[in-house]
Design an enzyme around this catalytic site. Structure first.
Site, PDB file in Angstrom:
ATOM      1  N   GLY A 109      -1.768  -1.697   2.236  1.00  0.00           N
ATOM      2  CA  GLY A 109      -2.655  -2.462   1.380  1.00  0.00           C
ATOM      3  C   GLY A 109      -2.384  -3.944   1.533  1.00  0.00           C
ATOM      4  O   GLY A 109      -1.360  -4.360   2.088  1.00  0.00           O
ATOM      5  N   GLY A 162      -0.750   2.288   2.744  1.00  0.00           N
ATOM      6  CA  GLY A 162      -2.149   2.666   2.599  1.00  0.00           C
ATOM      7  C   GLY A 162      -2.762   3.202   3.869  1.00  0.00           C
ATOM      8  O   GLY A 162      -3.709   4.003   3.825  1.00  0.00           O
ATOM      9  N   GLU A 170       7.962   1.232   0.840  1.00  0.00           N
ATOM     10  CA  GLU A 170       7.707   0.699  -0.498  1.00  0.00           C
ATOM     11  C   GLU A 170       8.942   0.432  -1.347  1.00  0.00           C
ATOM     12  O   GLU A 170       8.921  -0.452  -2.217  1.00  0.00           O
ATOM     13  CB  GLU A 170       6.764   1.643  -1.254  1.00  0.00           C
ATOM     14  CG  GLU A 170       5.320   1.621  -0.772  1.00  0.00           C
ATOM     15  CD  GLU A 170       5.090   2.463   0.470  1.00  0.00           C
ATOM     16  OE1 GLU A 170       3.970   2.457   0.990  1.00  0.00           O
ATOM     17  OE2 GLU A 170       6.054   3.129   0.926  1.00  0.00           O
ATOM     18  N   ASP A 223       3.439   5.750  -2.324  1.00  0.00           N
ATOM     19  CA  ASP A 223       2.306   6.337  -3.031  1.00  0.00           C
ATOM     20  C   ASP A 223       1.276   6.919  -2.056  1.00  0.00           C
ATOM     21  O   ASP A 223       1.651   7.518  -1.063  1.00  0.00           O
ATOM     22  CB  ASP A 223       1.679   5.293  -3.970  1.00  0.00           C
ATOM     23  CG  ASP A 223       1.116   4.091  -3.237  1.00  0.00           C
ATOM     24  OD1 ASP A 223       1.559   3.810  -2.115  1.00  0.00           O
ATOM     25  OD2 ASP A 223       0.224   3.411  -3.798  1.00  0.00           O
TER      26      ASP A 223
END
Length: 350
Positions: free
Chosen positions: A98, A146, A169, A177
């Protein structure tokens, strides 16, 4: 004298007109660039998604996520679309994750955008998993965060010798995630726990061996593979799988090279078979081997809170469905965004 003055006025008018035309073109160019962050095209029998931000390693924005989701749903219902291909522009990255800068800025100025971004990204991840059409991700180059979310949940994932996979992360105060709580604990042994907590990078054929990719194809053949897929006539899932398997079988790059973690897997399974981060740290310290101490050094650089969240996330996710995991991760994401520690870590990385 009057004629000369008229000529000067006409010259000024023409200059003004040209300036306006140039400005209009510049505005159109800026609009086109913004609209072209992602390309959505029908080619042959397929819908083709191209993440088109090569200068930014094809990182995802909220606008891109919305466009991809809407088009995915249209293609899913289109009887003339038999498969969906997603790829990244350029040769460096499929998608590096992201847009961290946008996340950091939105945290201070636009809480709703943060909520929308995570929610809609996770909805897209779930839509890819449940897509009724064969979904093929060509994960050449950097594939992180992402980027993993818009690929790993698809039916087919094709790695190349230049693929680089990681879920980094915990280094920025977050957690792996985009469904990481679902697919990571389902990798062999405790490999997923190791990858999640350390951010370890897998490269090339190792991305396939680990189970992240379903196929491995030499980069120089990737264009030909895409052309052969697009040329299929009303293909079934089996027809598509046959084409992918043919290219996979022909690839000899690093075929005999052992998995980079093969000699360490027994120890990884032992070290990470525990319910607390503290015990993992103790296990690494007690082992004392160079590889164990190297991983210990890495873990000590990570956010302690993120490590604890991530371990619990994977433990919980190991018995949940993907939709259940994504709901859990959305709640976690919003809690993490409220933490000052995340903002400090991201600011240091920028």
């Amino acid at each position: 004298m009057g004629l000369q003055r008229l000529c000067r006025l006409m010259s000024r008018f023409n200059s003004y007109k040209r300036t306006n035309i140039i400005l209009q073109h510049l505005k159109m160019s800026n609009h086109t660039d913004a609209a072209a962050e992602v390309l959505l095209e029908r080619k042959g029998c397929a819908g083709v998604i191209t993440l088109n931000r090569p200068r930014f390693l094809n990182t995802l924005t909220l606008g891109m996520i919305r466009q991809i989701y809407a088009q995915l749903k249209k293609w899913e219902q289109d009887p003339k679309t038999f498969l969906i291909i997603i790829k990244g522009a350029g040769e460096k990255a499929f998608c590096a994750g992201g847009d961290i800068r946008a996340l950091s800025e939105a945290r201070n100025t636009n809480q709703k955008m943060l909520q929308d971004l995570f929610r809609e990204e996770y909805i897209l991840n779930n839509a890819i998993d449940s897509c009724q059409k064969p979904y093929i991700a060509l994960i050449h180059g950097i594939t992180m965060g992402g980027g993993v979310g818009v690929s790993v949940h698809g039916q087919f994932r094709v790695a190349t010798e230049k693929s680089v996979f990681a879920m980094p992360e915990t280094a920025i105060g977050l957690f792996p995630d985009v469904g990481g709580g679902y697919f990571l604990p389902r990798l062999q042994g405790k490999l997923g726990y190791f990858l999640a907590l350390t951010g370890f990078r897998l490269k090339g054929r190792d991305v396939y061996t680990a189970g992240i990719a379903t196929h491995f194809v030499d980069f120089e053949k990737l264009g030909m593979l895409e052309e052969d897929l697009l040329a299929l006539k009303s293909p079934s899932k089996e027809n598509i799988a046959d084409v992918l398997e043919t290219y996979h079988a022909k690839s000899k790059t690093d075929q005999d090279k052992p998995f980079i973690l093969e000699e360490h897997m027994d120890k990884i399974n032992s070290w990470f078979s525990t319910n607390t981060v503290e015990q993992i740290v103790d296990n690494l310290q007690q082992d004392g081997s160079s590889f164990a101490l190297e991983q210990l050094k890495v873990i000590k650089k990570m956010s302690p809170t993120s490590l604890k969240i991530t371990l619990r996330q994977l433990m919980e996710g190991s018995s949940k469905t993907l939709p259940e995991v994504l709901i859990m991760e959305y709640r976690l994401s919003q809690a993490c965004m409220m933490r000052k520690q995340w903002h400090r870590r991201v600011t240091c990385l920028r």
